[in-house]
Design a protein around this motif. Sequence first.
Motif, PDB file in Angstrom:
ATOM      1  N   GLU A 137       0.826  -1.209   0.000  1.00 34.79           N
ATOM      2  CA  GLU A 137       0.000   0.000   0.000  1.00 34.79           C
ATOM      3  C   GLU A 137       0.860   1.260   0.000  1.00 34.79           C
ATOM      4  O   GLU A 137       0.537   2.250  -0.675  1.00 34.79           O
ATOM      5  N   ARG A 159       2.431   1.803  -3.468  1.00 35.14           N
ATOM      6  CA  ARG A 159       1.412   2.363  -4.365  1.00 35.14           C
ATOM      7  C   ARG A 159       1.167   3.834  -4.050  1.00 35.14           C
ATOM      8  O   ARG A 159       0.991   4.669  -4.958  1.00 35.14           O
ATOM      9  N   HIS A 160       1.166   4.168  -2.764  1.00 33.20           N
ATOM     10  CA  HIS A 160       0.904   5.548  -2.351  1.00 33.20           C
ATOM     11  C   HIS A 160       1.968   6.508  -2.870  1.00 33.20           C
ATOM     12  O   HIS A 160       1.654   7.606  -3.344  1.00 33.20           O
ATOM     13  N   TRP A 188       7.568  -0.328 -10.003  1.00 35.77           N
ATOM     14  CA  TRP A 188       8.158  -0.912  -8.805  1.00 35.77           C
ATOM     15  C   TRP A 188       9.024  -2.085  -9.257  1.00 35.77           C
ATOM     16  O   TRP A 188       8.537  -3.055  -9.829  1.00 35.77           O
ATOM     17  N   VAL A 228      -0.091  -7.986  -4.873  1.00 37.25           N
ATOM     18  CA  VAL A 228       0.379  -6.779  -5.555  1.00 37.25           C
ATOM     19  C   VAL A 228      -0.588  -6.401  -6.681  1.00 37.25           C
ATOM     20  O   VAL A 228      -0.976  -5.230  -6.834  1.00 37.25           O
ATOM     21  N   CYS A 273      -3.775  -4.792  -5.622  1.00 38.39           N
ATOM     22  CA  CYS A 273      -3.620  -3.487  -4.981  1.00 38.39           C
ATOM     23  C   CYS A 273      -3.316  -2.385  -5.992  1.00 38.39           C
ATOM     24  O   CYS A 273      -2.743  -1.344  -5.632  1.00 38.39           O
ATOM     25  N   GLY A 274      -3.658  -2.601  -7.234  1.00 39.47           N
ATOM     26  CA  GLY A 274      -3.523  -1.538  -8.220  1.00 39.47           C
ATOM     27  C   GLY A 274      -2.271  -1.578  -9.057  1.00 39.47           C
ATOM     28  O   GLY A 274      -1.873  -0.557  -9.622  1.00 39.47           O
ATOM     29  N   PHE A 275      -1.648  -2.761  -9.166  1.00 40.96           N
ATOM     30  CA  PHE A 275      -0.456  -2.914  -9.994  1.00 40.96           C
ATOM     31  C   PHE A 275      -0.702  -3.964 -11.067  1.00 40.96           C
ATOM     32  O   PHE A 275      -1.508  -4.885 -10.896  1.00 40.96           O
ATOM     33  N   ARG A 302       2.127   0.741 -11.511  1.00 38.76           N
ATOM     34  CA  ARG A 302       0.897   1.228 -10.885  1.00 38.76           C
ATOM     35  C   ARG A 302      -0.099   1.587 -11.976  1.00 38.76           C
ATOM     36  O   ARG A 302       0.174   2.437 -12.840  1.00 38.76           O
TER      37      ARG A 302
END
Length: 409
Positions: free
Chosen positions: A298, A301-302, A310, A360, A363-365, A407
């Motif tokens: 998290e 991603r932030h 990443w 991962v 979580c938006g990847f 991301r």
Amino acid sequence: MEDETEWSGHSALLDDPDERRVLFGALDSFYQYRRHCHQTVTHVRRQAFYALPATHWKRLAAPPISYLATLDAVDDAIDTNAEIAGAILAAGLRTLGLPPEPVEPYDWRGAATVNDLDKARTTIRQFYRDWSADGASERAAHFTPVVDALCAEFPSFRDTTHVLVPGAGLGRLLHSICAAGFAATGNELSHHALLASTWVLNHTVAGHHFPLHPFALSFANHATRENQLRRVLVPDIHPGSTLAESAAPRAVHPFERLGMAAGDFVSSYSDADSAGSFNAVATVFFLDTAPNVLRYIETVRHVLAPGGVWVNFGPLLWHFAPGEKIPPFPSATVRDGESERGVHEPGSVELADDEVRALVERCGFAIERHGLCTGDETSAAGEAGYIADSRSMLHSVYRPSSWIARRTV
């Protein structure tokens, strides 16, 4: 590169009593390195040696074994390594604005715990991996694929491409990323690593300047005593000169593109100011330092801007598995509503590599490339040691996972 990459946030460490206690433990551990190693490495072995039957220890003390001479040689190696510990201490005191001789309320002597003393030993030995010519093979396995991936992703405009390196350790990966042209920021929780990286990056005057005996303190699995006592020179390069040489084609000087921040990764980079502030995150042997890996995901991603990448490389040792002793880091936990974030937050979880990657992606990847060395087939990631003695009779290797995730949301 004097004082260009002193870590940010060190003044706050002195203001907080709990932080000051942990920092002083690290300072004192480097101060005590020489005495502690003599006591726990050679003194106890002399005691054990003389406890043998007299006829036996006399035979072992004579050639060709000459065991007492070996202990004397190890004592000499400890004294050599202690010069590095002393240099780290002196640089740390200077960075923190503390006098060479401690005075109240900043008397750091006697603050080291057994854990601190063990960390000082490990930190000194890690210079073999990060900053010696003999450690080049490990760096080629651990660091080069990450730097190459970043260069391929960002072929131009690297001066304004911001890369975050959590768990920056002794700073070699951070230095390599900056030398490749990027704006690189390291983040590190360990005060031992922060003190050591500050010394090597800012206070060394030349390459091949300090001798180090990386394996002298261990007596196991040596084919010869020469191997146990062998010497390397650190750093293998002068960090400041190397960065200066890389400055020519860049608009922004590397000294202005390199930084180090102290603190827990999650606690330091979960605030609003950190949102979308980096174009890339590079993690090497870091993901498994999380008690709750979802917090790391998290946070990455932030801090990443939309479309940011990443790059990850490493095993899954899970340092905070149940039963493992967690060292004190007062700033490593912050309150977030009803929960705590950081290495001291309650609970832990240990996932398999496929589960980490699935998490991962949820979580938006999007994971665009993955490699895993499985032993019977080798793909993008190969076997890698960690501060491994290539001449040892025992070889431990990791079969790490490597992946590049973007991301997407």
